[in-house]
Design an enzyme around this catalytic site. Structure first.
Site, short mmCIF file in Angstrom:
data_model
loop_
_atom_site.label_atom_id
_atom_site.label_comp_id
_atom_site.label_asym_id
_atom_site.label_seq_id
_atom_site.Cartn_x
_atom_site.Cartn_y
_atom_site.Cartn_z
N GLU A 61 0.91 -1.27 -0.12
CA GLU A 61 0.25 0.49 0.05
C GLU A 61 0.96 1.36 0.28
O GLU A 61 0.54 2.06 -0.26
CB GLU A 61 -0.80 -0.23 1.03
CG GLU A 61 -1.74 -0.80 1.26
CD GLU A 61 -1.44 -2.22 2.35
OE1 GLU A 61 -0.61 -2.76 2.00
OE2 GLU A 61 -2.02 -2.70 3.09
N CYS A 89 -2.44 -2.79 7.31
CA CYS A 89 -2.35 -2.71 8.83
C CYS A 89 -2.17 -1.49 9.47
O CYS A 89 -2.95 -0.18 8.65
CB CYS A 89 -1.11 -3.15 9.38
SG CYS A 89 0.37 -1.94 8.12
#
Length: 158
Positions: A61, A89
């Site tokens: 990401e 996360c």
């Protein structure tokens, strides 16, 4: 569990995120991939690179968001969607919020580190000044099997 409706674009762009995950796997990385999309066009791509880069922040990401920011010349990605194979996360969820990404679509939950639905519900914090829409479960079986297969092979090598 909530059932989400996935569009043809969701399917198309998650397939591209899965391709990034497969490339990560081929490099010996945990197979997680991501793409950032604006106006139907991929503007950022990323795949896990922690082992290669030797840095804990080299998540798919983060790499995709940095790529999108370089390609647009702006850190604000407020008209963008992020497609990622695994639940972001806490670090990545924070980066998504800070970059103003509007939508996140992910495949499988991450029970150990997930910052969206598993350990924390970061996108649901009411006091944040930016809201992120999210949905999950697209290609869940395929992505889960890719991850399980990777870890089975990894354990078999030891």
């Amino acid at each position: 569990m909530t059932e989400f409706q996935f569009t043809e674009d969701d399917i198309r762009f998650m397939r591209l995120a899965i391709e990034q995950a497969q490339e990560a796997r081929a490099e010996g990385e945990v197979p997680i991939g991501a793409v950032v999309v604006r106006d139907g066009e991929v503007i950022g791509r990323g795949r896990n690179a922690k082992a290669i880069a030797k840095t804990a922040t080299s998540h798919a990401e983060i790499i995709a968001i940095e790529d999108a920011s370089r390609n647009t010349g702006d850190w604000r990605l407020d008209e963008c969607s992020l497609y990622v194979t695994v639940e972001p996360c806490l670090m990545c969820a924070g980066t998504i919020i800070h970059s103003r990404i509007r939508n996140v679509v992910f495949g499988v939950p991450e029970p150990k580190f997930g910052g969206v639905i598993s350990l924390a519900h970061t996108f649901d914090i009411q006091r944040l000044n930016h809201r992120v829409n999210y949905k999950h479960g697209i290609f869940e079986d395929e992505i889960r099997e890719m991850l399980k297969s990777f870890f089975r092979e990894l354990r078999g090598k030891k």
